[in-house]
Motif scaffolding. Structure first.
Motif, mmCIF file in Angstrom:
data_model
loop_
_atom_site.group_PDB
_atom_site.id
_atom_site.type_symbol
_atom_site.label_atom_id
_atom_site.label_comp_id
_atom_site.label_asym_id
_atom_site.label_seq_id
_atom_site.Cartn_x
_atom_site.Cartn_y
_atom_site.Cartn_z
ATOM 1 N N THR A 26 4.364 -9.421 2.272
ATOM 2 C CA THR A 26 4.593 -9.239 3.703
ATOM 3 C C THR A 26 3.439 -9.827 4.497
ATOM 4 N N ARG A 27 3.756 -10.665 5.484
ATOM 5 C CA ARG A 27 2.718 -11.239 6.330
ATOM 6 C C ARG A 27 2.119 -10.154 7.240
ATOM 7 N N ASP A 28 0.849 -10.328 7.573
ATOM 8 C CA ASP A 28 0.103 -9.298 8.293
ATOM 9 C C ASP A 28 -0.761 -9.974 9.351
ATOM 10 N N TYR B 224 15.267 -16.233 -1.330
ATOM 11 C CA TYR B 224 14.749 -17.477 -0.750
ATOM 12 C C TYR B 224 13.824 -17.205 0.436
ATOM 13 N N TYR B 225 14.259 -16.377 1.367
ATOM 14 C CA TYR B 225 13.439 -16.043 2.533
ATOM 15 C C TYR B 225 12.764 -14.677 2.401
ATOM 16 N N TYR B 226 12.907 -14.021 1.278
ATOM 17 C CA TYR B 226 12.486 -12.622 1.166
ATOM 18 C C TYR B 226 10.979 -12.452 1.302
ATOM 19 N N GLU B 227 10.595 -11.481 2.127
ATOM 20 C CA GLU B 227 9.211 -11.049 2.231
ATOM 21 C C GLU B 227 9.198 -9.536 2.131
ATOM 22 N N GLY B 228 8.425 -9.015 1.212
ATOM 23 C CA GLY B 228 8.388 -7.581 0.985
ATOM 24 C C GLY B 228 7.880 -7.294 -0.415
ATOM 25 N N THR B 229 8.302 -6.155 -0.947
ATOM 26 C CA THR B 229 7.821 -5.718 -2.261
ATOM 27 C C THR B 229 8.810 -6.056 -3.368
ATOM 28 N N VAL B 230 8.285 -6.571 -4.450
ATOM 29 C CA VAL B 230 9.023 -6.731 -5.701
ATOM 30 C C VAL B 230 8.157 -6.134 -6.810
ATOM 31 N N TRP B 231 8.758 -5.282 -7.622
ATOM 32 C CA TRP B 231 8.073 -4.695 -8.770
ATOM 33 C C TRP B 231 8.320 -5.571 -10.009
ATOM 34 N N TYR B 232 7.250 -5.879 -10.722
ATOM 35 C CA TYR B 232 7.323 -6.657 -11.957
ATOM 36 C C TYR B 232 6.949 -5.747 -13.131
ATOM 37 N N THR C 150 -2.962 -15.247 8.524
ATOM 38 C CA THR C 150 -2.277 -14.309 9.390
ATOM 39 C C THR C 150 -0.765 -14.537 9.324
ATOM 40 N N ILE C 151 -0.034 -14.005 10.281
ATOM 41 C CA ILE C 151 1.433 -14.079 10.257
ATOM 42 C C ILE C 151 1.933 -15.514 10.350
ATOM 43 N N ASN C 152 1.258 -16.335 11.131
ATOM 44 C CA ASN C 152 1.765 -17.655 11.474
ATOM 45 C C ASN C 152 1.099 -18.736 10.635
ATOM 46 N N THR C 153 1.857 -19.399 9.778
ATOM 47 C CA THR C 153 1.361 -20.531 8.992
ATOM 48 C C THR C 153 2.423 -21.627 8.973
ATOM 49 N N TYR D 4 0.906 -11.254 -2.163
ATOM 50 C CA TYR D 4 -0.388 -11.320 -1.520
ATOM 51 C C TYR D 4 -1.198 -10.055 -1.858
ATOM 52 N N ARG D 5 -0.519 -8.898 -1.736
ATOM 53 C CA ARG D 5 -1.136 -7.632 -2.127
ATOM 54 C C ARG D 5 -0.548 -7.198 -3.456
ATOM 55 N N SER D 6 -1.387 -6.712 -4.330
ATOM 56 C CA SER D 6 -0.876 -6.280 -5.630
ATOM 57 C C SER D 6 -1.548 -4.985 -6.047
#
Length: 599
Positions: free
Chosen positions: A177-179, A103-111, A185-188, A134-136
């Protein structure tokens, strides 16, 4: 001459970003009309918060990461992952609303997706992604195909050499991951939905194919355009526009332009006419529906096909109705547009990033003029050159995909950005790039800064000099003042240009009732709308409104229990599809407001 270390690091950063963004081939226009195989459906996933599948313990990229989808060859082999026994997610969608643990996860997931396909000689094959946040990094059959940065724009790769007849395996490393140097940027103030959020297609074309095209209204109100092949070949492209004519265009060095002398019927709010268009080349036939309009500004007026118009709009996030999460289906788009039409809108602001091609195509068929935006939002790093390159790339990808969509009337380069020199230079470069790519549409930005001068709210942001239409976000009665005070607000502008009130509104929990001065009640939200509407009626340079927002949407900035519960409550409709009182107040205003203005 010796360069400082910081300068060298910046140059390397810009170069690497350019390399990454340059890996995708030119964007294929109109992929849904080409021969394709959908890879939507169930994908296996591995959650990888420590980046174990990509880096070794020394934080260096692995040669045998998760992307090779390795299997033990003997019982003594050590392989510490297995897609076959891993969890599953549906594509297209986000991972946050499909799995409670994410639900809150930010990071890498492999598909990972296995698929069977044919492979014919003298054909090219392309992996097309509607969007990944965001990055792939994309791999096919264990080999790296390329990567992409940006969460809301489409991209594709030529995979002809890696594709096999029979079974294939595509693996995608997705990182949301926000950058601080990213765009946004990080804040939205919206949910950072991670995942492969739009459709994935394997697209088939001839080896030499029609990669891109543009069909638009010329300055003399006839039809002109251009076609572009995937290389510098020569040939003939046949272009047919139903009711207009047919012609063959000789292509030299991969490009050619064309013109039809007959003036087309113009697209309008009341009659959003689209012409069936067919383009044929080298055995491939592409069908499209394209409309024609011209839009301009004159003084304080927005002119659509030469007529001064008032844009009765609403802002929309790409948040799915009823189920919430990222919008992924045509049915969800239809619901949002049905609500906008019921509200009395002829205009929608697709905030704060490019929405799906499905949404744009459906909206133009319904007669909505569209404001489309890139996520240059709040305080991004305006002094970082790689941040600028990222923003410009997202802008170019947005325009590339939707240049043939007649519904697009305004390209927006930013939302609520601070007035500083670095930001001014950053946005002016984006405006210049937009005009180079598309001189036929209006350029705007949503601003939130103004001064009080002689008792009036006065628009003085220097960006107003460079945009065609000024957007203003104003929350009288919510972030300042009482609802009643808004009626007396007066506005002035230092620019002789049309203004759209791009955001106005207040939050309310649907079903919560009380006194007009009680925050979070439907009555409070309704009062804010009533008094702000009175304010709007007195702005002589106002040419449109897009209140914030059609429907409640998820935001981690909104944790107040029993009221927000991770939702921004400024919607006129709850996330469950129930209309609040303010919906009908705005509806009455729009029903009383003429579209065409006698100026």
């Amino acid at each position: 001459m010796r360069l400082k270390k910081k300068t060298v690091a910046l140059l390397i950063s810009v170069l690497m970003l350019a390399v990454r963004m340059g890996e995708a081939q030119g964007l294929l226009q109109n992929v849904s009309s080409r021969v394709h195989q959908s890879l939507d459906g169930t994908w296996q996933i591995i959650v990888d918060p420590m980046e174990t599948g990509y880096y070794n313990h020394s934080w260096k990229p692995k040669k045998n990461g998760y992307f090779i989808d390795e299997k033990p060859k003997t019982v003594s082999d050590r392989v510490e992952y297995d897609f076959d026994t891993s969890d599953e997610l549906y594509v297209p969608s986000d991972w946050n609303t499909q799995n409670d643990k994410l639900y809150y996860y930010e990071g890498t997931v492999w598909y990972r997706k296995k698929f069977i396909t044919k492979k014919e000689d003298k054909k090219k094959y392309h992996l097309y992604f509607g969007a990944i946040n965001y990055r792939s990094i994309v791999y096919l059959n264990g080999e790296r195909v390329g990567e992409h940065v940006g969460g809301f724009t489409s991209f594709n790769f030529d995979v002809t050499d890696l594709l096999k007849a029979g079974q294939n395996t595509v693996v995608v490393k997705v990182d949301n991951t926000r950058d601080k140097d990213g765009v946004p940027t990080i804040n939205t103030d919206w949910w950072n939905y991670g995942g492969i959020t739009r459709s994935v297609l394997l697209v088939e074309t001839p080896q030499i194919f029609l990669e891109d095209y543009s069909v638009s209204l010329s300055k003399d109100k006839t039809i002109e355009g251009w076609v572009k092949l995937n290389d510098s070949s020569a040939g003939k492209v046949e272009i047919s526009i139903e009711g207009i004519g047919k012609q063959q265009v000789k292509v030299k060095d991969g490009k050619a332009s064309f013109k039809f002398d007959k003036a087309p019927k113009l697209w309008s709010f009341a009659d959003p006419y689209l012409y069936p268009v067919t383009l044929s080349f080298n055995g491939e036939t592409i069908q499209d529906e394209i409309g024609f309009k011209y839009i301009d500004v004159k003084g304080k007026d927005i002119l659509l096909n030469g007529e001064s118009v008032f844009l009765k709009g609403i802002s929309i996030h790409e948040e799915a109705p009823i189920s919430t999460g990222r919008v992924t289906t045509a049915e969800e788009c239809q619901i949002l547009l049905d609500w906008a039409q019921e509200l009395g809108c002829n205009f929608i602001r697709l905030a704060h990033y490019p929405h799906s091609e499905t949404m744009v195509r459906m909206a133009e068929k319904r007669g909505f003029l569209i404001w489309s935006e890139i996520p240059v939002y709040w305080t991004i790093n305006y002094e970082n050159e790689s941040t600028y390159q990222n923003a410009e790339n997202q802008l170019a990808e947005m325009i590339d995909r939707d240049k043939n969509r007649v519904g697009i009337g305004l390209w927006s380069v930013a939302n609520e950005t601070p007035v500083i020199d670095a930001r001014n230079q950053f946005l002016n470069k984006l405006i210049k790039k937009t005009r180079e790519m598309d001189p036929t549409r209006l350029i705007c930005a949503a601003l939130d800064t103004h001064i009080t001068k002689n008792g009036k709210k006065t628009i003085d942001d220097p960006l107003g000099e460079y945009v065609d239409v000024i957007g203003i976000n104003s929350y009288c009665g919510w972030y300042g003042g009482t609802p009643e005070s808004c009626e007396a607000w007066e506005w002035a502008s230092q620019f002789e240009k049309p203004m759209i009130m791009s955001e106005v509104g207040a939050g309310a929990l649907q079903g919560l009732h009380g006194e007009q001065n009680e925050r979070w009640t439907e009555e409070y939200q309704s009062a804010v709308y009533r008094y702000n509407i009175e304010m709007l009626k007195n702005i002589d340079f106002l040419r449109g409104v897009s209140p914030w927002i059609l429907m409640d949407f998820r935001s981690p900035r909104r944790p107040l229990k029993r009221v927000q519960n991770d939702f921004n409550r400024k919607g006129l409709i709850s996330e469950q599809g129930i209309k609040k009182e303010a919906f009908f107040i705005l509806q009455d205003y729009y029903n009383s407001q003429p579209i065409q203005l006698n100026k």
